[in-house]
Design a protein around this motif. Sequence first.
Motif, PDB file in Angstrom:
ATOM      1  N   LEU A  22     -21.766   8.934 -13.975  1.00 14.84           N
ATOM      2  CA  LEU A  22     -21.672   9.074 -15.431  1.00 14.84           C
ATOM      3  C   LEU A  22     -21.705  10.536 -15.870  1.00 14.84           C
ATOM      4  CD1 LEU A  22     -23.837   6.110 -16.753  1.00 14.84           C
ATOM      5  CD2 LEU A  22     -21.365   6.388 -16.888  1.00 14.84           C
ATOM      6  N   SER A  23     -22.298  11.398 -15.056  1.00  9.50           N
ATOM      7  CA  SER A  23     -22.333  12.822 -15.413  1.00  9.50           C
ATOM      8  C   SER A  23     -20.977  13.495 -15.237  1.00  9.50           C
ATOM      9  CB  SER A  23     -23.395  13.560 -14.588  1.00  9.50           C
ATOM     10  OG  SER A  23     -22.986  13.634 -13.240  1.00  9.50           O
ATOM     11  N   VAL A  24     -20.036  12.831 -14.569  1.00  6.88           N
ATOM     12  CA  VAL A  24     -18.690  13.378 -14.393  1.00  6.88           C
ATOM     13  C   VAL A  24     -17.850  13.143 -15.653  1.00  6.88           C
ATOM     14  CG1 VAL A  24     -16.761  13.508 -12.766  1.00  6.88           C
ATOM     15  CG2 VAL A  24     -18.913  12.622 -11.994  1.00  6.88           C
ATOM     16  N   PHE A  25     -18.410  12.416 -16.602  1.00  3.26           N
ATOM     17  CA  PHE A  25     -17.704  12.062 -17.828  1.00  3.26           C
ATOM     18  C   PHE A  25     -17.076  13.265 -18.551  1.00  3.26           C
ATOM     19  CE2 PHE A  25     -16.811   9.307 -21.309  1.00  3.26           C
ATOM     20  CZ  PHE A  25     -16.990  10.086 -22.449  1.00  3.26           C
ATOM     21  N   PRO A  26     -17.744  14.412 -18.666  1.00  3.91           N
ATOM     22  CA  PRO A  26     -17.125  15.527 -19.408  1.00  3.91           C
ATOM     23  C   PRO A  26     -15.874  16.117 -18.758  1.00  3.91           C
ATOM     24  CG  PRO A  26     -19.489  15.845 -19.259  1.00  3.91           C
ATOM     25  CD  PRO A  26     -19.149  14.685 -18.374  1.00  3.91           C
ATOM     26  N   VAL A  27     -15.668  15.913 -17.468  1.00  4.19           N
ATOM     27  CA  VAL A  27     -14.490  16.498 -16.807  1.00  4.19           C
ATOM     28  C   VAL A  27     -13.336  15.507 -16.680  1.00  4.19           C
ATOM     29  CG1 VAL A  27     -15.852  18.176 -15.522  1.00  4.19           C
ATOM     30  CG2 VAL A  27     -15.362  15.971 -14.488  1.00  4.19           C
ATOM     31  N   VAL A  28     -13.458  14.358 -17.341  1.00  2.00           N
ATOM     32  CA  VAL A  28     -12.408  13.343 -17.285  1.00  2.00           C
ATOM     33  C   VAL A  28     -11.167  13.869 -18.011  1.00  2.00           C
ATOM     34  CG1 VAL A  28     -11.770  11.030 -18.048  1.00  2.00           C
ATOM     35  CG2 VAL A  28     -14.042  11.468 -17.160  1.00  2.00           C
ATOM     36  N   PHE A  55     -13.197   6.060 -15.559  1.00  2.00           N
ATOM     37  CA  PHE A  55     -13.034   7.054 -14.489  1.00  2.00           C
ATOM     38  C   PHE A  55     -14.259   7.083 -13.587  1.00  2.00           C
ATOM     39  CE2 PHE A  55     -13.301  11.472 -12.918  1.00  2.00           C
ATOM     40  CZ  PHE A  55     -12.117  11.518 -12.214  1.00  2.00           C
ATOM     41  N   SER A  56     -15.450   7.023 -14.178  1.00  2.33           N
ATOM     42  CA  SER A  56     -16.682   6.988 -13.386  1.00  2.33           C
ATOM     43  C   SER A  56     -16.733   5.733 -12.521  1.00  2.33           C
ATOM     44  CB  SER A  56     -17.897   7.031 -14.309  1.00  2.33           C
ATOM     45  OG  SER A  56     -17.916   8.209 -15.063  1.00  2.33           O
ATOM     46  N   THR A  57     -16.278   4.617 -13.071  1.00  5.95           N
ATOM     47  CA  THR A  57     -16.236   3.367 -12.324  1.00  5.95           C
ATOM     48  C   THR A  57     -15.268   3.469 -11.153  1.00  5.95           C
ATOM     49  OG1 THR A  57     -16.713   2.186 -14.366  1.00  5.95           O
ATOM     50  CG2 THR A  57     -15.853   0.887 -12.540  1.00  5.95           C
ATOM     51  N   PHE A  58     -14.133   4.111 -11.389  1.00  8.09           N
ATOM     52  CA  PHE A  58     -13.156   4.312 -10.314  1.00  8.09           C
ATOM     53  C   PHE A  58     -13.751   5.144  -9.182  1.00  8.09           C
ATOM     54  CE2 PHE A  58      -9.896   7.124  -8.482  1.00  8.09           C
ATOM     55  CZ  PHE A  58      -9.126   6.170  -7.847  1.00  8.09           C
ATOM     56  N   LEU A  59     -14.496   6.197  -9.524  1.00  7.16           N
ATOM     57  CA  LEU A  59     -15.131   7.019  -8.485  1.00  7.16           C
ATOM     58  C   LEU A  59     -16.140   6.202  -7.684  1.00  7.16           C
ATOM     59  CD1 LEU A  59     -15.710  10.386 -10.373  1.00  7.16           C
ATOM     60  CD2 LEU A  59     -13.929   9.839  -8.707  1.00  7.16           C
TER      61      LEU A  59
END
Length: 151
Positions: A22-28, A55-59
């Motif tokens: 979820l922390s990767v959210f800003p770089v989507v 996107f986080s779910t895909f990762l």
Amino acid sequence: MDLKGYYAYVFIIASLLTLIFLSVFPVVPVGDEELAGISPTGVHYNLSLPVGVSFSTFLALMLFFISIVIFYGTKSTFYNVLIDSSGISFVFLNYFNYYLIYETWKPEIMILPFLIEITFNGAKTLVIDLGQIVLIVILYRAYKMIRTNKS
């Protein structure tokens, strides 16, 4: 390691993985998705949140697939914890993503075996629910682990 300790580690690592994903959210790479959220009725939908969680779910799904393909059947506790925790993280993020889709558009969502039917503005779509498939794999692994530890 006993089963309680193993699953305590699994849920702790799953929680950490969920927070990391979820922390990767800003770089989507959202792009114009926010502008694309205009419905035929003129209502504007902000799609950045569902796209980011998707996107986080895909990762999380990719980590689960890679770890299960490479490490399935290994005796290492670390790799088994990685497989189970990435699967649990994916299942949580998958259904959180469906919740966000529901909160954004308010479609009718019906959960079927291995499928999800989404109806919005008269259009129906069937989506393969990978969350159920991953959940079955995790439950099968748990059943197998419980069976081998009883013997």
